[in-house]
Design an enzyme around this catalytic site. Structure first.
Site, PDB file in Angstrom:
ATOM      1  N   SER A   1       0.841  -1.202   0.000  1.00 27.38           N
ATOM      2  CA  SER A   1       0.000   0.000   0.000  1.00 27.38           C
ATOM      3  C   SER A   1       0.876   1.253   0.000  1.00 27.38           C
ATOM      4  O   SER A   1       0.625   2.203  -0.744  1.00 27.38           O
ATOM      5  CB  SER A   1      -0.908  -0.016   1.223  1.00 27.38           C
ATOM      6  OG  SER A   1      -1.577   1.203   1.358  1.00 27.38           O
TER       7      SER A   1
ATOM      8  N   TRP B   1       2.401   1.654  -3.347  1.00 27.88           N
ATOM      9  CA  TRP B   1       1.387   2.048  -4.326  1.00 27.88           C
ATOM     10  C   TRP B   1       1.142   3.554  -4.271  1.00 27.88           C
ATOM     11  O   TRP B   1       0.894   4.186  -5.286  1.00 27.88           O
ATOM     12  CB  TRP B   1       0.081   1.292  -4.037  1.00 27.88           C
ATOM     13  CG  TRP B   1      -1.022   1.628  -4.989  1.00 27.88           C
ATOM     14  CD1 TRP B   1      -1.229   1.112  -6.236  1.00 27.88           C
ATOM     15  CD2 TRP B   1      -2.089   2.564  -4.786  1.00 27.88           C
ATOM     16  NE1 TRP B   1      -2.344   1.650  -6.812  1.00 27.88           N
ATOM     17  CE2 TRP B   1      -2.897   2.550  -5.941  1.00 27.88           C
ATOM     18  CE3 TRP B   1      -2.445   3.406  -3.737  1.00 27.88           C
ATOM     19  CZ2 TRP B   1      -4.031   3.341  -6.078  1.00 27.88           C
ATOM     20  CZ3 TRP B   1      -3.573   4.199  -3.873  1.00 27.88           C
ATOM     21  CH2 TRP B   1      -4.351   4.169  -5.029  1.00 27.88           C
ATOM     22  N   HIS B   2       1.241   4.119  -3.049  1.00 25.60           N
ATOM     23  CA  HIS B   2       0.945   5.545  -2.922  1.00 25.60           C
ATOM     24  C   HIS B   2       2.000   6.443  -3.567  1.00 25.60           C
ATOM     25  O   HIS B   2       1.702   7.583  -3.912  1.00 25.60           O
ATOM     26  CB  HIS B   2       0.766   5.923  -1.440  1.00 25.60           C
ATOM     27  CG  HIS B   2      -0.603   5.610  -0.925  1.00 25.60           C
ATOM     28  ND1 HIS B   2      -0.930   4.387  -0.384  1.00 25.60           N
ATOM     29  CD2 HIS B   2      -1.750   6.334  -0.901  1.00 25.60           C
ATOM     30  CE1 HIS B   2      -2.202   4.395  -0.034  1.00 25.60           C
ATOM     31  NE2 HIS B   2      -2.720   5.551  -0.337  1.00 25.60           N
ATOM     32  N   GLY B   3       3.212   5.958  -3.714  1.00 27.00           N
ATOM     33  CA  GLY B   3       4.210   6.796  -4.366  1.00 27.00           C
ATOM     34  C   GLY B   3       5.585   6.153  -4.385  1.00 27.00           C
ATOM     35  O   GLY B   3       5.889   5.299  -3.550  1.00 27.00           O
TER      36      GLY B   3
END
Lengths: 482, 355
Positions: A322, A325-327
């Site tokens: 996660s 995935w965010h950056g």
């Protein structure tokens, strides 16, 4: 194109709505789908038409994998289905890795091995993370025989559908395709009204609240050296407010727009700052991402079926992914790891936590979330360290004047000259937002039970007007002493 | 109330108000984007960056004062009386020559009557890239001819509240009718106490900078390119327009800030000015002025609010000097002027300012 722009609100969306209901009126349902695809592609490629090529290719390749898996099942070539699934997933992740993480990877290789590999200037296609996840979910569901036959046109709309293509919510095939049937496309005014209300309130959350806090936060992070303890705390809380109103506002707008097109999208936020624990928080924050990661990552790697130690490891893996995935940055990865660790801690001591008064749990969750948002907002560990140092420096005093200046209403400044302390507006903004967050029903709840009254008409119009009129401002040129 | 009625009420009221706002902004037009001020409607010239384009395109004038903040204090009405012309003042605070020249070219293109231009040419902007522009945020939507992006002007909360509604209120209250004025007068306030400007000045540390010839060559390359494209070309292309060019009189503190790097740096500055003067004197449609040899003016910091900006009284004096030809540079006197200021500013006892 973004929702909070003149072109979207004044031109694009009115045209979409008029055309959409025109074709519905003519009962040309296939034309409706085609029309939504064309408008969605225009929306997606408005700033960078080249990104359409990638979107097309991605849709086409995934549709081919979908068809291949379906054909294998129908022709009894079941052994081949995992191969198509794996290649499909790998190609999607490969695309994501290349566009989003290539330079991050090179940066780390250079750092570790003291090499001088060069970066590439790669234009990150809009919404690539959302598009990739949605297509992976579709292939996995196809492999599990959960997906019926869809034609390419419907699939293209499913992926490119403009209300959600850039920032979600992440939708699954059963959220979407069932709503494309002819009998569900008739005008439902209640649905349209709730959509209109959601869109306007989402716009207000983004433009009036999030953008106001964003100015102060951006200034704070660029001038950490000027922040005393209260000001640094102020900035960290302001960012928690900004990110919530920004992202949930965008989700509200997406759902609202889609409802005006008679398609319901899944809820993405449910008052997350009212959460009792971090488990509760993730049931309320970016709900469709949590749903995706649970169904397509947590459960396949074992979920909670293989003992508590394995459960904790699985939670850790999910939050690591996660974060990534965010950056493409270590700050995001550590942010994910911290959330994973706090989730594990909460799970491990659930029975103890349940005995702690609710208010303490709520406060602990809020403090943790607020702390980790500092990491999320910091472009590097150095910035994070500076911010933490600013909070812990134990230097008390007044809030920074420039930082508070962003909350000063420009309204009527030429007409009414009110002499108030500079920090009043900032404090008032905080109090107002806290009341909205902790005491009021959220926009989705209000939209569901929308009262068709004169008050709600006026409220909707006022928020819409203030929001639209705030898309543009005037910059003041501070020069010399005047 | 049913959902359908609610939706229709929201959408139509919204549409009605948006059209109303659009019409109101178009009629009041505080930045003169569509038309000149309507007679009887109060207006204010208070935001040059936003209003310059409208003034250029929609005002009636045959003469113009144009430049940076050093031209901001000029009163166009005063200039009009002195020169017998109808002036507008176009200023770009903190802006280099590029955007000022574009504005001048636009004025020439839009207004055939324009025959007289007073332009300040600031030495601080001599050496920049030709395309240098100062503003990071610039309202391009007011300067281009694209109709669609005018939404940024028409539906803009800041403009609506602070400019449109305030104009309407002022007009209705009849308190401040500025409809016949074309200029804002009080710019650089004179409420400073004596010595304030000197106190505000931060003196750089003393050093004797060694001048590299390559650096000087690069400076001159930039100077020639910048002046050529953003000053000389417009003068050359418009022989029917009379240009009164003046070099703003910076204060002794500004000279000190140069001198602190060494006399050779100061002399290089003056050699750049020499180049500019020689080039400008080649044009028959130019009258050139510089006031740096008015030492009573430049050495008295009470005439200034900081090292380069003078108070509005000085603007009036400059206008009168332009009108009566005092401090005019000609082919006959410019060398004397240059040697005079070189001698004065190289040998001035700057330390005495701070004693």
């Amino acid at each position: 194109m973004i929702f909070n722009s003149y072109i979207f609100v004044l031109l694009f969306f009115p045209i979409v709505i008029i055309g959409y209901y025109f074709f519905i009126y003519l009962k040309k349902y296939q034309m409706v789908t085609f029309y939504l695809i064309v408008t969605s592609l225009f929306f997606y490629g408005y700033k960078n038409p080249l990104s359409l090529v990638l979107l097309f290719l991605s849709i086409l390749v995934n549709y081919l994998f979908y068809k291949s898996i379906k054909t294998c099942y129908s022709k009894n070539l079941i052994r081949l289905t995992p191969i198509f699934l794996v290649i499909g997933i790998v190609s999607n992740i490969g695309m994501l890795l290349y566009f989003k993480y290539y330079n991050f990877f090179i940066d780390n290789v250079n750092m570790m091995f003291e090499t001088r590999l060069s970066f590439r200037s790669i234009l990150l296609p809009l919404g690539i993370s959302f598009i990739t996840f949605q297509q992976i979910a579709f292939l996995v569901d196809t492999y599990h025989k959960e997906v019926p036959d869809y034609n390419l046109l419907d699939y293209t709309l499913f992926i490119s559908y403009f209300p959600r293509v850039i920032s979600g919510p992440i939708i699954l095939h059963n959220d979407f395709f069932s709503q494309l049937s002819e009998n569900k496309r008739k005008m439902n005014w209640d649905f349209f009204a709730s959509g209109l209300y959601l869109f306007v309130m989402g716009l207000g959350k983004k433009v009036i609240i999030a953008d106001m806090f964003a100015k102060s936060v951006n200034w704070g992070y660029s001038n950490i050296g000027e922040l005393n303890t209260p000001s640094a705390l102020f900035i960290s809380i302001a960012y928690s407010i900004q990110i919530y109103f920004d992202f949930s506002g965008y989700s509200d707008m997406a759902i609202g727009i889609s409802r005006m097109l008679q398609i319901d999208l899944p809820v993405n936020f449910n008052s997350p700052y009212k959460a009792n624990t971090i488990l509760d928080f993730w049931d309320r924050w970016h709900i469709t991402l949590t749903r995706f990661l649970t169904k397509y990552l947590y459960i396949p790697i074992g979920g909670n079926r293989k003992g508590s130690l394995r459960t904790y490891l699985n939670i850790f893996i999910v939050f690591l992914c996660s974060g990534l995935w965010h950056g493409a940055s270590w700050t995001f990865i550590i942010w994910g790891i911290l959330h994973g660790c706090f989730m594990i801690f909460t799970k491990r001591f659930t029975s103890f936590i349940n005995k702690v008064p609710k208010i303490i749990n709520k406060l602990a969750t809020l403090l943790f979330v607020n702390f980790t948002w500092i990491l999320f907002r910091s472009e590097s560990f150095n910035i994070f360290k500076q911010m933490i140092r600013a909070i812990l420096q134990n230097q008390w005093g007044r809030l920074n004047e420039t930082m508070c200046g962003y909350f000063q209403p420009v309204l009527f400044e030429n007409l009414i000259n009110i002499e108030v302390p500079y920090w009043i507006w900032a404090i008032l903004a905080f109090v107002a937002v806290f009341i909205i967050i902790f005491r009021c029903k959220n926009v989705m709840e209000k939209a569901t039970m929308l009262k068709y009254s004169t008050v709600s008409i006026l409220w909707t119009i006022v928020v819409a007007l203030i929001s639209i009129l705030s898309f543009s401002g005037i910059s003041t040129f501070v020069y010399s002493r005047f | 109330m049913k959902a359908k009625k609610w939706c229709i009420a929201v959408l139509f009221t919204y549409l009605f108000i948006m059209i109303g706002i659009g019409v109101l902004v178009f009629v009041v037009d505080p930045y003169f984007h569509y038309h000149a001020p309507i007679r009887g409607l109060s207006h204010e010239l208070n935001n040059t960056m936003y209003q310059n384009d409208g003034v250029i395109k929609n005002f009636d004038y045959n003469a113009m004062i144009i430049g940076t903040s050093t031209t901001f204090g000029f009163n166009a009405e005063e200039a009009g009386k002195l020169f017998g012309k109808e002036f507008v003042r176009i200023t770009y605070l903190g802006e280099g020559f590029k955007r000022i020249n574009l504005a001048l070219q636009k004025a020439i293109a839009y207004n055939n009557e324009l025959s007289f231009v007073i332009r300040g040419v600031d030495p601080i902007w001599f050496v920049t890239d030709t395309n240098y522009t100062g503003y990071s945020e610039y309202p391009d939507y007011l300067y281009d001819n694209v109709l669609w992006n005018d939404v940024n002007y028409i539906f803009n909360k800041d403009i609506l509240i602070n400019d449109v509604i305030s104009v309407v209120c002022r007009t209705l209250s009849l308190k401040d009718d500025t409809s016949n004025k074309k200029n804002m007068t009080v710019i650089y306030t004179s409420d400073d106490n004596e010595g304030d400007a000197l106190q505000r000045y931060t003196r750089p540390p003393k050093e004797e900078k060694i001048i590299e010839q390559s650096e000087t060559d690069e400076f001159f390359r930039l100077l020639k390119q910048n002046m050529g494209e953003n000053v000389f070309s417009t003068i050359e292309a418009n022989p029917d327009i009379t240009f009164y060019i003046f070099i703003p009189p910076y204060s002794i503190c500004w000279w000190d800030s140069i001198n602190q790097y060494g006399v050779s740096v100061l002399e290089r500055r003056i050699s750049m000015e020499k180049y500019v003067i020689e080039e400008l004197l080649k044009y028959n449609n130019v009258r050139l002025f510089s006031f740096s040899n008015n030492y009573e003016l430049t050495c008295n910091m009470n005439n200034y609010i900081d090292e380069i900006h003078y108070k509005e009284e000085v603007n009036s004096k400059i206008l009168s000097w332009l009108q009566n030809g005092k401090y005019e540079l000609t082919k006959d006197n410019y060398l004397n002027y240059l040697s005079d200021i070189t001698e004065f500013y190289s040998n001035y006892n700057y330390d005495s300012l701070f004693e």
